[in-house]
Design a protein around this motif. Structure first.
Motif, short mmCIF file in Angstrom:
data_model
loop_
_atom_site.label_atom_id
_atom_site.label_comp_id
_atom_site.label_asym_id
_atom_site.label_seq_id
_atom_site.Cartn_x
_atom_site.Cartn_y
_atom_site.Cartn_z
N CYS A 143 -11.32 5.73 -9.98
CA CYS A 143 -9.92 5.33 -10.08
C CYS A 143 -9.42 5.85 -11.42
O CYS A 143 -10.20 6.07 -12.34
N GLY B 276 -3.88 3.94 -11.31
CA GLY B 276 -4.25 3.21 -10.11
C GLY B 276 -4.60 4.10 -8.93
O GLY B 276 -4.90 3.60 -7.85
N ARG C 3 -6.84 6.41 -6.57
CA ARG C 3 -8.23 6.24 -6.18
C ARG C 3 -8.76 7.53 -5.57
O ARG C 3 -8.06 8.20 -4.83
N TYR D 218 -13.92 5.22 -14.20
CA TYR D 218 -12.52 4.94 -14.54
C TYR D 218 -12.05 6.08 -15.43
O TYR D 218 -12.46 6.21 -16.57
N PRO E 251 -1.11 4.42 -5.17
CA PRO E 251 -1.85 3.75 -6.24
C PRO E 251 -2.22 2.31 -5.86
O PRO E 251 -1.50 1.65 -5.10
N LEU E 252 -3.34 1.86 -6.38
CA LEU E 252 -3.80 0.49 -6.19
C LEU E 252 -3.10 -0.39 -7.24
O LEU E 252 -2.57 0.11 -8.22
N ASN E 253 -3.15 -1.71 -7.04
CA ASN E 253 -2.50 -2.63 -7.97
C ASN E 253 -3.34 -2.93 -9.21
O ASN E 253 -2.80 -3.30 -10.25
N ALA E 254 -4.65 -2.79 -9.08
CA ALA E 254 -5.55 -3.12 -10.19
C ALA E 254 -6.87 -2.38 -9.99
O ALA E 254 -7.15 -1.87 -8.90
N VAL E 255 -7.66 -2.34 -11.07
CA VAL E 255 -9.00 -1.75 -11.02
C VAL E 255 -9.93 -2.71 -11.76
O VAL E 255 -9.59 -3.21 -12.83
N ASP F 93 -4.94 -4.64 -14.75
CA ASP F 93 -3.84 -5.00 -13.85
C ASP F 93 -2.77 -3.94 -14.04
O ASP F 93 -2.19 -3.83 -15.12
N LEU F 94 -2.51 -3.15 -13.01
CA LEU F 94 -1.61 -2.02 -13.12
C LEU F 94 -0.24 -2.30 -12.50
O LEU F 94 0.57 -1.40 -12.35
N ARG F 95 0.02 -3.56 -12.18
CA ARG F 95 1.30 -3.94 -11.59
C ARG F 95 2.35 -4.14 -12.68
O ARG F 95 2.76 -5.24 -12.97
#
Length: 188
Positions: free
Chosen positions: A124, A128, A130, A161, A173-177, A185-187
């Motif tokens: 990731c 965010g 992947r 990462y 993108p994902l919201n968190a890793v 937290d990538l929100r």
């Protein structure tokens, strides 16, 4: 690493992950689980989609026992995933890729019942994005309206990462890793 293609990067990182000693892999996996348990996004979720570890992906089995949460695990059906409730002691099978899957007769979960998705990842990045295995199963699922509003957390070890990954137009993108040493937290 941005000058590498997705397949090159995938090969390199899977090789690195598989070179971990069993003891180190288990220790990093358990640290990752402890790290994940601390965050409100995880704590507040009642129904969580997870995965069975494959090719030394982080092992999340520490999370499944002694919990009041409902756990869902994927089955590969043609080019998509179906999700079935599973708890330790339930039957599972091995699919054509060599991945464990819950038995087809276990109850199926619908998107509206799911609070959180733990997404297995090769890598990731800080935005965010992947890197998966190239089959597109999660990309297809997460692009569907019924799934794309459910919070997602990419699950990787620290070394995977990365500052930036090569991305395609369909990548979401994902919201968190979560790694063994941090939760991003990538929100924002």
């Amino acid at each position: 690493m941005l000058n590498q293609t997705k397949p090159e990067l995938r090969r390199l990182l899977i090789k690195q992950r598989r070179s971990l000693l069993k003891k180190d892999w288990k220790e990093k996996s358990d640290q990752l689980c402890q790290n994940l348990k601390k965050y409100s996004l995880f704590q507040q979720s009642k129904t969580i989609l997870s995965y069975f570890s494959f090719r030394q992906e982080p092992d999340l089995s520490l999370l499944w026992s002694n919990t009041t949460k409902i756990w869902g695990f994927p089955r590969c059906v043609e080019q998509s995933l179906t999700w079935h409730c599973w708890q330790p002691g339930d039957v599972y099978e091995i699919n054509r890729y060599g991945i464990l899957e819950p038995n087809i007769n276990l109850p199926q979960l619908k998107p509206g019942e799911v609070d959180l998705i733990l997404v297995p990842s090769v890598a990731c990045d800080t935005q965010g994005y992947r890197l998966g295995y190239g089959g597109g199963f999660y990309d297809r699922m997460l692009s569907l309206p019924e799934w794309n509003s459910i919070p997602t957390i990419g699950i990787i070890f620290d070394f995977a990462y990365l500052p930036q990954l090569p991305i395609d137009a369909w990548d979401k993108p994902l919201n968190a890793v979560c790694t063994e040493s941090n939760f991003f937290d990538l929100r924002v």
